[in-house]
Design a protein around this motif. Sequence first.
Motif, PDB file in Angstrom:
ATOM      1  N   SER A  91       0.789  -1.236   0.000  1.00  0.00           N
ATOM      2  CA  SER A  91       0.000   0.000   0.000  1.00  0.00           C
ATOM      3  C   SER A  91       0.825   1.293   0.000  1.00  0.00           C
ATOM      4  N   PRO A  92       2.056   1.320   0.581  1.00  0.00           N
ATOM      5  CA  PRO A  92       2.818   2.572   0.450  1.00  0.00           C
ATOM      6  C   PRO A  92       3.142   2.917  -1.007  1.00  0.00           C
ATOM      7  N   TYR A  93       3.210   1.900  -1.874  1.00  0.00           N
ATOM      8  CA  TYR A  93       3.582   2.156  -3.278  1.00  0.00           C
ATOM      9  C   TYR A  93       2.371   2.320  -4.176  1.00  0.00           C
ATOM     10  N   ILE A  94       1.396   1.410  -4.022  1.00  0.00           N
ATOM     11  CA  ILE A  94       0.286   1.449  -4.985  1.00  0.00           C
ATOM     12  C   ILE A  94      -1.064   1.668  -4.310  1.00  0.00           C
ATOM     13  N   GLY A  95      -1.041   2.074  -3.015  1.00  0.00           N
ATOM     14  CA  GLY A  95      -2.302   2.342  -2.338  1.00  0.00           C
ATOM     15  C   GLY A  95      -3.016   1.063  -1.945  1.00  0.00           C
ATOM     16  N   ALA A  96      -4.196   1.229  -1.357  1.00  0.00           N
ATOM     17  CA  ALA A  96      -4.962   0.057  -0.917  1.00  0.00           C
ATOM     18  C   ALA A  96      -6.337   0.067  -1.566  1.00  0.00           C
ATOM     19  N   GLY A  97      -6.397   0.543  -2.795  1.00  0.00           N
ATOM     20  CA  GLY A  97      -7.674   0.582  -3.507  1.00  0.00           C
ATOM     21  C   GLY A  97      -7.909  -0.704  -4.279  1.00  0.00           C
ATOM     22  N   TRP A  98      -8.843  -0.662  -5.223  1.00  0.00           N
ATOM     23  CA  TRP A  98      -9.177  -1.870  -5.980  1.00  0.00           C
ATOM     24  C   TRP A  98      -8.000  -2.445  -6.766  1.00  0.00           C
ATOM     25  N   PRO A  99      -7.166  -1.601  -7.452  1.00  0.00           N
ATOM     26  CA  PRO A  99      -6.082  -2.208  -8.250  1.00  0.00           C
ATOM     27  C   PRO A  99      -5.152  -3.062  -7.404  1.00  0.00           C
ATOM     28  N   SER A 100      -4.738  -2.538  -6.229  1.00  0.00           N
ATOM     29  CA  SER A 100      -3.802  -3.333  -5.432  1.00  0.00           C
ATOM     30  C   SER A 100      -4.513  -4.527  -4.807  1.00  0.00           C
ATOM     31  N   LEU A 101      -5.815  -4.385  -4.560  1.00  0.00           N
ATOM     32  CA  LEU A 101      -6.555  -5.530  -4.032  1.00  0.00           C
ATOM     33  C   LEU A 101      -6.600  -6.670  -5.034  1.00  0.00           C
ATOM     34  N   ILE A 102      -6.855  -6.308  -6.289  1.00  0.00           N
ATOM     35  CA  ILE A 102      -6.952  -7.348  -7.311  1.00  0.00           C
ATOM     36  C   ILE A 102      -5.593  -8.010  -7.509  1.00  0.00           C
ATOM     37  N   LEU A 103      -4.527  -7.178  -7.528  1.00  0.00           N
ATOM     38  CA  LEU A 103      -3.175  -7.725  -7.631  1.00  0.00           C
ATOM     39  C   LEU A 103      -2.900  -8.645  -6.433  1.00  0.00           C
ATOM     40  N   GLY A 104      -3.264  -8.161  -5.257  1.00  0.00           N
ATOM     41  CA  GLY A 104      -3.064  -8.955  -4.032  1.00  0.00           C
ATOM     42  C   GLY A 104      -3.837 -10.260  -4.092  1.00  0.00           C
ATOM     43  N   LEU A 105      -5.039 -10.179  -4.623  1.00  0.00           N
ATOM     44  CA  LEU A 105      -5.872 -11.379  -4.733  1.00  0.00           C
ATOM     45  C   LEU A 105      -5.180 -12.427  -5.600  1.00  0.00           C
ATOM     46  N   LEU A 106      -4.656 -11.965  -6.750  1.00  0.00           N
ATOM     47  CA  LEU A 106      -4.029 -12.914  -7.674  1.00  0.00           C
ATOM     48  C   LEU A 106      -2.758 -13.508  -7.066  1.00  0.00           C
ATOM     49  N   ILE A 107      -1.917 -12.643  -6.484  1.00  0.00           N
ATOM     50  CA  ILE A 107      -0.664 -13.139  -5.905  1.00  0.00           C
ATOM     51  C   ILE A 107      -0.959 -14.102  -4.751  1.00  0.00           C
ATOM     52  N   THR A 108      -1.923 -13.718  -3.902  1.00  0.00           N
ATOM     53  CA  THR A 108      -2.259 -14.582  -2.773  1.00  0.00           C
ATOM     54  C   THR A 108      -2.811 -15.919  -3.248  1.00  0.00           C
ATOM     55  N   MET A 109      -3.673 -15.875  -4.276  1.00  0.00           N
ATOM     56  CA  MET A 109      -4.227 -17.132  -4.796  1.00  0.00           C
ATOM     57  C   MET A 109      -3.098 -18.046  -5.252  1.00  0.00           C
ATOM     58  N   LEU A 110      -2.101 -17.451  -5.919  1.00  0.00           N
ATOM     59  CA  LEU A 110      -0.970 -18.231  -6.414  1.00  0.00           C
ATOM     60  C   LEU A 110      -0.189 -18.842  -5.244  1.00  0.00           C
ATOM     61  N   LEU A 111       0.172 -17.994  -4.282  1.00  0.00           N
ATOM     62  CA  LEU A 111       1.011 -18.463  -3.175  1.00  0.00           C
ATOM     63  C   LEU A 111       0.281 -19.484  -2.311  1.00  0.00           C
TER      64      LEU A 111
END
Lengths: 393, 304
Positions: B61-81
């Motif tokens: 979130s310090p780099y890309i915020g905690a809005g929808w874009p970073s959530l979706i990115l987080g969702l994909l990375i978390t799903m993978l891991l």
Amino acid sequence: MCKIDEEVFMSMKKHWILMLVAAMLVFGAFGCAEEAADPVDDPVDEFEGEVLIGIMVPTTGSEAADGTDMENAALLAVQEINDAGGVMGHRLVTTTGDDGCDPSMATAAASQLVSEEVVALVGGYCSGATLPTLAIYGEAGIPFVIAASNATSLIDENPGWGFMINSTGLDQAATAVSQFEALGVETIAVIDSGDAYSADLKEQTIIQWEGAGYEVLVDDTVQRGEVDFSAFVTSIMANQPDGIYWTGYQAEGALLIRQLREGGYEGEIIVGDGSSAQELIDLAGDAAEGVYCTGPPLTDFLPAAQSFIEGYEANFPREPGAYAALMYDATNLLVDAMERAGSFDSAAIRDALEATDGFEGLAGPVMFTEDNTLARSNFVVLEARDGRWALAE
Amino acid sequence: MALHEILLQQLFNGLLIGSFYGLVAIGYSMVYGIIKLLNFAHGDIYMIGAFSGLIFLSIASPYIGAGWPSLILGLLITMLLVGLLGVLIQRVAYRPMLKAPRLSILITALAVSMILYNTVMLLSAGRYRAFNVDISSESFYLGALRLTETRVILIVAAFTLMFIMHMFITKTMYGKAMRAIALDRDTCQLMGIDVFKIIALTFFVGSALAAAAGIMAGVYYGTIHFFMGFLIGLKAFTAAVIGGIGIIPGAMLGGLLLGLLEAFGTQIPFIGTEWKDVFSFAFLILFLIFKPNGLLGRSESERM
């Protein structure tokens, strides 16, 4: 082949064991360091004798943090009393019984304390654990100043040797009712989390609210650990009460507040003392702003407690928690009663406690009703402002 | 609010909760279908998903915020891991037990569950953690239905994932292999299907979906906790049984149905929020007695 592998494996295993031992030593060392900092550990010999009092708090289990905090507060009071010459020339010493916030552990701890021949006791955190000990202390004739436990069920079980210096659920319900009245609320919804304490507070609130001539529109209960309150929010939006009183704890309370605000509820929300921790505001975020709390007298809000806080933080590596001030008061009240009685006889101390008239504690003056409960409510109304609890205006 | 408005609101609430149940139930059902294991650690995978998502957000979130874009990115990375974690658990804990009696592997699953939630309990100090995201919680009305941006996006995302899953199982070669293994593992091996690879893939997909549901629950409720997987694990199991355990569309249907049953059940007079779980598990018992194969299951039906 196999042999070599096995040797490598064995040496790795030894390595792990060594590391484990090292880790245990390190932690053990910390443990010792903490014990060495024990504040009552000062050898003074100018006393005529010793007088032993018992401390009963949970020092293990789920409530160990608050229990240890209370023990610390009592030890601090004892240290200050001994530094000032003790009680009537006698050195005050303590022994701690761990009730584990569990009725059966508490019974064992109480019997142990009685067999150690304490002249009086302070403590009592979990009402459920304190309850069965009242009869034990009553039978042994040992006065018990109850610092935190405050369920109304304690009143009926008290054979007359327990003295509650924290206001009971009856007082808290009265505080909630008068706060709702002050906010101009006429209809409320009440919700508890299914345990004895929050259900009791809810029932008392309903009785007092309806007794004052107002209406309760929704009466509901959730399970502890529940995360989804949408059904409750929907019934709130359908009934539109002016105010909501949540009597449970912060984890569910934070979710409830969030979901109520997201669901469009704009009325007043008050939470009980179970939700008075800062964690409630941290978890609920912006939704917590403007929420009120009928809370215990936290040291942060007691003007008289400043030197206590400084003394506490100088001796222990933490801030005093919610019930530290009450435990400090309990210990000082007990010593005050001994001095007024002029003896260490348990019955005399009990009579002196009963006759207490306006002992000035950090949390306010102490005086007892016929039921040995605090005559004046010590509950305060807090308001969540800018992400912190503050005294409501 | 009039009665029909309450019912409409509860319909939406039920579908949203139901879609979380459905996403977790898919993994339950798939694993049961393929190796006949009730994976009791599955609820904890959901919890790990929520915590991983929170860790990603706090780093990103310090780099890309905690809005929808970073959530979706987080969702994909978390799903993978978390998907990979599922594969690892499968490799370390379940694969050595495949030939052992069924009870042994069931107990292994309970042990994995305990290891997972106790580890997170230690790491998170057993406290509730705020899942703070930077998303507007402003609500708006669609007819009589009160909605927020978050709720709409979550329900769309959940249904999209279920749809992708359905396509994957019915249209791809891997999906076909999974269904075949569920029918007869030994024959599949003789036919040249890499059975262990497909089992690993099943765990990957199931765990990834549970992790997605975990993050969504974090966003929706705002707080997460190390024990949050326990109850949803039981609910997902219930959903899988209602739909017919081992059958993917059944798991989704069972999840949605369970969500709706809870939402409407709590509106029946004298059945308050307190009785919600009693209500769901009573349905589980009724299904086990009267329709043990679930809604979509027939005793001889294909299990997958």
